[in-house]
Design a protein around this motif. Structure first.
Motif, short mmCIF file in Angstrom:
data_model
loop_
_atom_site.label_atom_id
_atom_site.label_comp_id
_atom_site.label_asym_id
_atom_site.label_seq_id
_atom_site.Cartn_x
_atom_site.Cartn_y
_atom_site.Cartn_z
N PHE A 33 4.45 -13.82 5.62
CA PHE A 33 5.04 -12.57 5.12
C PHE A 33 4.93 -11.46 6.16
O PHE A 33 4.04 -11.43 6.98
N ARG A 34 5.86 -10.52 6.08
CA ARG A 34 5.82 -9.36 6.95
C ARG A 34 4.87 -8.34 6.34
O ARG A 34 4.54 -8.41 5.17
N SER A 35 4.51 -7.36 7.19
CA SER A 35 3.62 -6.32 6.65
C SER A 35 4.42 -5.28 5.88
O SER A 35 3.89 -4.55 5.07
N GLU A 36 5.70 -5.19 6.14
CA GLU A 36 6.52 -4.29 5.32
C GLU A 36 7.95 -4.83 5.25
O GLU A 36 8.38 -5.60 6.09
N TYR A 37 8.68 -4.33 4.26
CA TYR A 37 10.05 -4.77 4.08
C TYR A 37 10.90 -4.38 5.27
O TYR A 37 10.69 -3.35 5.90
#
Lengths: 216, 512, 48
Positions: free
Chosen positions: B347-351
């Motif tokens: 997953f990324r740390s933010e969208y």
């Protein structure tokens, strides 16, 4: 991934560069260097949607888009023979070198018929020129693309270029009727560009030496 | 002033080149006198001269009657640069630094011009300078610089040649559209220039490939950034058309470049450019003969060339970041904890915003997922060569289960991107296509998903279908895999709820 | 959905949607058809 707002960071980076990098001290690099650095800002943080100014610059680029004439090979010195001659207004004005995407004639089987030149209009036109014209171009347009193409066409037609005397030679092979000692008779011709401007037969003393001929 | 004197020298140069052919001895004599008289004796003189010559060239372009010869000074400047690179003695300064200095000055003049004139900036004289430089260099460098008589100099130039193109490529990267939108169309014309692109593609040992990938990435990023679903600015549409045409030309001349760089290129190719993606993915090496994918009797396992793994120029292992160890360890000895580590770290740390079909943001690290999938495929193909096919064509093998676990543990979004990444490897017949075909077929029919089975099947069908309903080209591997699903006796596509729910899809599948 | 690429390929000099044996990048005029109306001089070599 760049964080949301990098402007402050970029400003700091630029300030640091300025104090450390001697290029900034050189007045000859200004103001160009400053403008160039500004372009880094958009690289580091591209605009989310295209701002009006950018859209306008992009459109201006589209309007000024370089075309094939801009991309053509530069020629500052023009061979006197290649200058345009005054022609009748009834002759077409469009350049010979219009792009045409007609397929190559499938009956043509020489290996050069698949090279990058085979589909260009100049090469196609030259395939229709008679020998005289090809020799004229070869000897009077030295060092040019046209000379190259004429040499290519001559080569396709079976002529070979002698590096020593700078003449083009052609080997004529005549099939002899059956029953004779040899099945074929070979004779050589060459194009005399210096004196008679004619193709002449080579004398009996002519000996073909492969190393004398240019491999095209 | 110094500048005025330099302009006089340059003007004389321009006049000379119009009077004699460029290989005339007087040209060399002129250069030699320039050097003797110290016109370019110091760095600052080189800078000042370059600035003056370029400003004059651009100025004379702007002032010339557009129907006349507008590029005379520009073309002369190009020949000057080439002559300086060829004729000078580079025992104290190296050629590459000298060339970079000149190019840097050009860049600053360019930047200042476009910064000051903004949307009245005219890219053409700069384009012409770079285009003529490329043409003039081609002329002198042909046949390993055979026109250069001095053997020592010739050897140096042969050595320098690839550096020449690499310097140009690195400056082109700085001139990319996101940085200088007012130069965009000239830029695209330059990267596809007949004296640049084929050269870069064919440099020995693929020396030009990394930079070409970077340049194509610059182009794709620009297109991605400004292609919105609602409306695409007209100019961006035109950019796309040009880009498509360039990629098609590359696919014709040098398909191996697309074959070996598909991973990096696709990392920056926006989803919505479905056809362009297919152009990149359907490229195949020149001497490979492809069996008809529509042949109903075709079985991928009988295709001999599937023994060959495709070359991958950039190893995706470099993009695995913190997951390199867990992935490699899992492949050796699978364990649930390693699997959990992998699944929870995609997953990324933010969208991030993304113009996908059916989605606007991504919360997964798509590039990381692409890297994992390709890396696993590369390792699986290697394992098959080392041991046997059974080691990897096996739903219990770690290669298979690593990907299956990603689906099992993942969100819908993870599943979607994993399946997309797998579909990106279904290309021409090769070891990767064959293995991923096996994987996807088994994923489709597997009972291990429990209640998630329908969702996973839907993602698979959607992923394959969207690549087939577009106009051609279509990837061989995609057609073959979809055909396998259509032929499947275990599960009829027509019975699936998500097919029955959408009449258009039902019709397409029925038709297929 | 993309477009029918046949006319685009034809404009590039790639016939019949098949990879041609002829390299097109060496005579590439411009990325756009509209700016490709005249041919450009390709590289060539004239021996001494």
């Amino acid at each position: 991934q760049p964080p949301r707002d990098m402007s402050k960071q970029i400003d700091e980076m630029l300030a640091q560069d300025r104090s450390q990098n001697s290029a900034f001290q050189n007045p000859l690099f200004h103001p160009g260097l400053d403008y160039w650095l500004e372009s880094k800002r958009t690289l580091l943080q591209p605009y989310e949607t295209m701002p009006a100014e950018m859209a306008s610059q992009l459109e201006s680029s589209l309007l000024n888009c370089p075309d094939s004439l801009d991309a053509d090979t530069p020629h500052l010195y023009h061979n006197v023979l290649s200058l345009p001659h005054p022609t009748s207004i009834f002759f077409p004005n469009e350049p010979i070198r219009l792009v045409s995407n007609e397929p190559v004639d499938p009956t043509k089987t020489h290996p050069k018929h698949n090279d990058i030149y085979s589909r260009t209009s100049l090469a196609r036109i030259m395939s229709k020129f008679d020998l005289d014209t090809l020799f004229f171009i070869f000897y009077h347009y030295q060092g040019t693309y046209e000379q190259f193409l004429s040499a290519r066409e001559l080569s396709i037609r079976g002529w070979q270029f002698n590096k020593v005397n700078r003449c083009w030679f052609y080997k004529e092979v005549e099939k002899l009727p059956p029953g004779m000692e040899q099945s074929e008779e070979i004779s050589w011709r060459y194009f005399d560009y210096q004196k008679s401007w004619l193709a002449r037969r080579c004398g009996a003393e002519f000996v073909y030496r492969e190393e004398e001929f240019e491999r095209i | 002033t110094n500048k005025e004197r330099m302009l006089l020298v340059f003007t004389e140069w321009v006049k000379l080149l119009q009077r004699v052919p460029s290989d005339d001895v007087k040209v060399a004599v002129f250069i030699s006198q320039m050097i003797e008289k110290g016109v370019l004796s110091e760095t600052n003189n080189v800078i000042e001269f370059t600035k003056a010559a370029l400003e004059l060239s651009v100025g004379s372009f702007k002032e010339s009657d557009p129907t006349s010869e507008v590029f005379t000074a520009t073309d002369a400047f190009s020949k000057l640069i080439v002559n300086l690179l060829v004729l000078q003695d580079f025992s104290e300064v190296d050629r590459s630094s000298y060339f970079k200095l000149i190019f840097s000055v050009i860049t600053f003049v360019f930047s200042e011009d476009q910064g000051k004139t903004e949307n009245t900036f005219n890219e053409r004289p700069y384009f012409r300078l770079f285009s003529s430089l490329l043409c003039d260099w081609e002329d002198i460098s042909s046949h390993n610089f055979v026109k250069v008589e001095d053997q020592r100099c010739r050897a140096q130039l042969v050595e320098f040649n690839k550096e020449f193109y690499r310097v140009i490529a690195s400056f082109l990267h700085a001139y990319q559209p996101i940085a200088f939108p007012g130069f965009s169309f000239a830029w695209i014309t330059l990267i596809s220039h007949r004296m640049f692109l084929p050269k870069m593609l064919k440099l020995p040992e693929k020396a030009g490939w990394s930079q070409l990938v970077l340049l194509f990435t610059d182009l794709l990023k620009f297109m991605a950034q400004y292609t919105k679903k609602q409306d695409v600015p007209d100019a961006v549409s035109v950019v796309y058309k040009g880009a498509l045409r360039v990629f098609l030309a590359v696919a014709n001349d040098a398909p191996e470049f697309l074959v070996e760089n598909h991973y990096e290129l696709l990392n920056n190719l926006p989803h919505v450019y479905m056809q362009l993606r297919n152009v990149v993915l359907s490229a195949f090496p020149k001497h490979v003969s492809i069996p008809n994918p529509y042949n109903p009797k075709l079985s991928i396992d009988t295709v001999k060339i599937c023994d060959q793994p495709p070359n991958v120029f950039y190893d995706p292992v470099h993009d695995l970041k913190t997951l390199k160890k867990p992935v490699d360890n899992y492949l050796r000895i699978p364990s649930a904890s390693l699997s959990r580590t992998i699944s929870s770290n995609v997953f990324r740390s933010e969208y991030e915003k993304d113009n996908g079909i059916g989605f606007d943001t991504v919360s997964v690290d798509v590039k990381l997922i692409n890297a994992i999938v390709l890396h696993v495929g590369i390792e699986a193909a290697l394992e098959k060569q080392r041991t046997t096919a059974n080691a990897v064509f096996n739903v219990k093998s770690s290669y298979y289960t690593l990907l299956a676990d990603l689906l099992n543990d993942g969100t819908t979004e993870v599943r979607f991107h994993v399946v997309q990444a797998i579909a990106n490897q279904l290309r021409y017949p090769n070891a990767h296509t064959q293995w991923f075909n096996y994987v996807l077929k088994n994923f489709f029919n597997s009972e291990e998903w429990g209640e998630n089975k329908t969702e996973i099947q839907e993602i698979i069908v959607r992923t394959l279908l969207e690549r087939i309903v577009t106009n051609k080209p279509h990837c061989w591997g995609i057609i073959v895999t979809f055909t396998d699903l259509l032929k499947s006796t275990e599960c009829s596509l027509m019975d699936l709820p998500f097919v029955k729910d959408v009449p258009e899809v039902e019709l397409i599948i029925k038709h297929l | 959905l993309g477009i029918d690429l046949s006319p685009v390929l034809h404009s590039l000099g790639i016939p019949n949607n098949q990879p041609s044996r002829n390299r097109v990048l060496d005579t590439f005029q411009s990325p756009w058809v509209e700016t490709s109306r005249s041919e450009v001089e390709p590289k060539f070599f004239v021996p001494e």
